[in-house]
Design a protein around this motif. Structure first.
Motif, mmCIF file in Angstrom:
data_model
loop_
_atom_site.group_PDB
_atom_site.id
_atom_site.type_symbol
_atom_site.label_atom_id
_atom_site.label_comp_id
_atom_site.label_asym_id
_atom_site.label_seq_id
_atom_site.Cartn_x
_atom_site.Cartn_y
_atom_site.Cartn_z
ATOM 1 N N ARG A 1 -4.489 -5.741 3.855
ATOM 2 C CA ARG A 1 -5.632 -6.379 3.195
ATOM 3 C C ARG A 1 -6.887 -5.954 3.935
ATOM 4 N N VAL A 2 -7.901 -5.524 3.198
ATOM 5 C CA VAL A 2 -9.193 -5.168 3.768
ATOM 6 C C VAL A 2 -10.218 -6.169 3.250
ATOM 7 N N HIS B 1 -16.295 -4.288 -9.173
ATOM 8 C CA HIS B 1 -15.203 -3.561 -8.543
ATOM 9 C C HIS B 1 -15.769 -2.305 -7.889
ATOM 10 N N SER C 1 -15.779 -9.130 -0.148
ATOM 11 C CA SER C 1 -14.887 -8.354 -1.007
ATOM 12 C C SER C 1 -13.511 -8.277 -0.383
ATOM 13 N N ASP C 2 -12.498 -8.098 -1.231
ATOM 14 C CA ASP C 2 -11.118 -7.954 -0.785
ATOM 15 C C ASP C 2 -10.473 -6.799 -1.520
ATOM 16 N N SER C 3 -9.668 -6.037 -0.803
ATOM 17 C CA SER C 3 -8.949 -4.936 -1.425
ATOM 18 C C SER C 3 -7.890 -5.482 -2.377
ATOM 19 N N ALA D 1 -4.353 -0.076 -2.241
ATOM 20 C CA ALA D 1 -4.738 0.813 -1.145
ATOM 21 C C ALA D 1 -3.686 1.887 -0.926
ATOM 22 N N TYR E 1 -9.101 2.621 -0.744
ATOM 23 C CA TYR E 1 -8.793 1.315 -1.328
ATOM 24 C C TYR E 1 -9.775 0.917 -2.427
ATOM 25 N N HIS E 2 -9.224 0.208 -3.363
ATOM 26 C CA HIS E 2 -9.973 -0.374 -4.475
ATOM 27 C C HIS E 2 -10.202 -1.838 -4.150
ATOM 28 N N TYR E 3 -11.434 -2.322 -4.324
ATOM 29 C CA TYR E 3 -11.746 -3.702 -3.943
ATOM 30 C C TYR E 3 -12.468 -4.449 -5.066
ATOM 31 N N TYR F 1 0.835 -1.190 0.000
ATOM 32 C CA TYR F 1 0.000 0.000 0.000
ATOM 33 C C TYR F 1 0.874 1.246 0.000
ATOM 34 N N TYR G 1 -18.491 4.871 -0.192
ATOM 35 C CA TYR G 1 -18.056 3.922 -1.216
ATOM 36 C C TYR G 1 -18.882 4.124 -2.473
#
Length: 209
Positions: free
Chosen positions: A126-127, A172, A136-138, A141, A155-157, A7, A190
């Motif tokens: 990791r988010v 996404h 969902s997972d990042s 970030a 962050y983009h997930y 990140y 978001y």
């Protein structure tokens, strides 16, 4: 396969400068350790003891090995402890968070709940978000230090519906969360695209350990 990713760090202490400090400390510690070992060998020989220093021992106290150990300790623990953590201006966000969200594209707005798990080290994060319908997972970030409000996590997930959720599409999205300096809560917003054009707000409270 680890899902943690690197990140960006904005407004905090420069990562390359941290690496240089660890390298200097490694060289100093390694030199001191070699000096102590060689002095011990000389002392033993002065008493008539036939002592030798195997090359393997020297390799264990070499600067490269010392750097590897120091960096591992820093990456996993030291960066978030006490005064050092405050100096680096990087919040420790790891843990479980209760999330209350509201989809504002609905009429009326639609509330939803989730649990967020954040895994974080000095280098990686990791988010992970779980709801009853999807997870969902990042994938990318950035952490930004903001003197006015605290810290911003952007962050983009990537989201995946659970099996059987035929009304939902994989998509996404992007989120921005603001964490006050005490790190016990967060709020933000978001928006989703590429499969689900929705947007809304999120409020997080950190769960006690």
């Amino acid at each position: 396969m680890s899902l943690e990713h690197e990140y960006a760090l904005l407004g905090g202490y420069n990562r390359s400068a941290v690496g240089k400090w660890i390298a200097r400390a490694s060289a100093t510690i390694s030199a001191a350790a070699v000096f102590v070992l060689l002095s011990a060998i000389d002392l033993a020989r002065s008493f008539g003891i036939n002592a030798n220093l195997p090359p393997a021992v020297l390799s264990l106290v070499g600067a490269g090995m010392v750097y590897t150990l120091l960096y591992w300790l820093f990456d996993h623990y030291a960066w978030r402890i006490g005064l050092l953590g405050r100096l680096l201006k990087v919040p420790h966000l790891a843990g479980s968070w209760v999330c209350e969200g509201v989809s504002l594209d609905k009429n009326p707005p639609f509330p939803w709940n989730a649990r967020i798990t954040i895994v974080q080290s000095w280098d990686r994060i990791r988010v992970h978000l779980e709801t009853s319908q999807s997870s969902s997972d990042s994938v990318a970030a950035a952490l930004l230090y903001d003197a006015a409000v605290g810290y911003r996590l952007l962050y983009h997930y990537r989201n995946h519906p659970r099996v059987g959720e035929t009304d939902l599409a994989a998509h996404h999205g992007f989120a921005e969360l603001i964490f006050p300096s005490d790190g016990s809560s967060a709020s933000g917003e978001y928006f989703n695209g590429r499969g689900r054009n929705t947007f809304g707000t999120m409020n997080l409270v950190k769960e006690a350990k």
